[in-house]
Design an enzyme around this catalytic site. Structure first.
Site, PDB file in Angstrom:
ATOM      1  CB  SER A   1      -0.201   2.889  -6.163  1.00 40.81           C
ATOM      2  OG  SER A   1      -0.675   3.710  -7.188  1.00 40.81           O
TER       3      SER A   1
ATOM      4  CD  GLU B   1      -9.262  22.853  -0.015  1.00 38.94           C
ATOM      5  OE1 GLU B   1      -8.722  23.968  -0.097  1.00 38.94           O
ATOM      6  OE2 GLU B   1     -10.109  22.560   0.857  1.00 38.94           O
TER       7      GLU B   1
ATOM      8  CG  HIS C   1      -2.860  -0.164  -9.754  1.00 37.60           C
ATOM      9  ND1 HIS C   1      -1.494   0.001  -9.862  1.00 37.60           N
ATOM     10  CD2 HIS C   1      -3.285   0.830  -8.920  1.00 37.60           C
ATOM     11  CE1 HIS C   1      -1.107   1.046  -9.147  1.00 37.60           C
ATOM     12  NE2 HIS C   1      -2.176   1.558  -8.565  1.00 37.60           N
TER      13      HIS C   1
END
Length: 302
Positions: free
Chosen positions: A127, A223, A282
């Site tokens: 990924s 963040e 996945h």
């Protein structure tokens, strides 16, 4: 060499256990870094006895180097090769940085390989880690002998993911202090459930819940991930190609590698072979670890 020795090299502190896992950490841990400079990634080494090119595993978004530990142990036994599993910046125990692009993550990997005097590796990325691996192969092909890209393609993936919901759920989570870890995990899962429907995905995200001085927090840099999610879901534009042997390994039940991606895969990786593992999502290496390992070994022997 004694059963246990300590090496300190270029700021990296490593414990070496012959024939077992070498546990390596940046010492002392640095929790932030400037956006432009590479960070010192944390990594684990499973030390094979053979002299063949080492395997380097790169995990996906919200993952860590431990995702591939059982795979790494099996591959050491089956191939004799040294295997490294690596924490990306802003993940696992690696330092946090405000930057989270594939160019930056590839720079971190090149920095680590140079520190470890690894001149060439077989790069295996899942990924997000697959996109970092592709970026490395396309910008520094001399470092990569072979490339395995696990259930991702050099294409936009935003439409296929729910990561924005995962981030929101994790940012909204509130956990009491000074409670047992098992209780904290239950509280966290209850709060994640409204936005993260799949039990397996909740359990995966909860691997990032850590206790710090009685308080519970996420070890991933939410963040930075939130700020750079568009970068993570896209892929840089390249006019270079990687000519080396390449395997794109998809899950048959996953939509991350589609036939629409084949032309771009062939343009950038002209030697690429595309295969699918039946009944795998996945997270192929978690769903079908034996098939995953067999595919890697067959590719190494081809």
């Amino acid at each position: 060499m004694s059963a246990l020795c300590r090496l300190v090299h270029r700021g990296l502190s490593c414990r070496l256990f012959p024939g077992q896992l070498d546990v390596c950490r940046v010492a002392p841990p640095v929790r932030s870094a400037s956006s432009s400079s590479p960070v010192n990634l944390t990594y684990d080494v499973f030390d094979g006895k053979g002299e063949s090119t080492p395997l380097v595993f790169l995990h996906g978004l919200f993952g860590s180097k431990s995702n591939f530990h059982s795979i790494a142990k099996s591959l050491v036994q089956r191939t004799g090769r040294k295997v490294l599993t690596v924490d990306a910046r802003n993940h696992g125990n690696s330092p946090h940085s405000s930057a989270l692009t594939y160019e930056a993550m590839s720079g971190d990997l090149k920095h680590l390989l140079a520190q470890l005097h690894i001149e060439k590796c077989i790069l295996i990325g899942h990924s997000m880690g697959g996109k970092t691996a592709m970026t490395t192969a396309l910008t520094q092909p001399g470092l990569v002998e072979r490339l395995v890209v696990v259930d991702i393609s050099p294409a936009q993936t935003t439409a296929r993911t729910n990561f924005r919901y995962y981030i929101q759920a994790m940012q909204d989570m509130k956990i009491s202090s000074d409670i047992p870890r098992s209780t904290a995990r239950r509280m966290a899962e209850d709060q994640l459930r409204s936005l993260v429907k799949e039990h397996s995905v909740r359990q995966f995200l909860l691997t990032n819940l850590v206790e710090q001085n009685g308080h519970y927090a996420w070890r991933v840099n939410l963040e930075a991930i939130s700020a750079h999610l568009d970068d993570i879901m896209s892929f840089p534009n390249f006019n270079t190609v990687f000519e080396g042997p390449t395997l794109f390994l998809g899950g048959a039940s996953s939509a991350y590698i589609s036939s629409e991606d084949y032309p771009e895969i062939q343009r950038l990786f002209p030697s690429a072979d595309i295969q699918y593992i039946p009944d795998a999502s996945h997270w192929i290496h978690a769903d079908k670890p034996l098939d995953f390992i067999s595919s890697i070994i067959s590719f190494l022997q081809s």
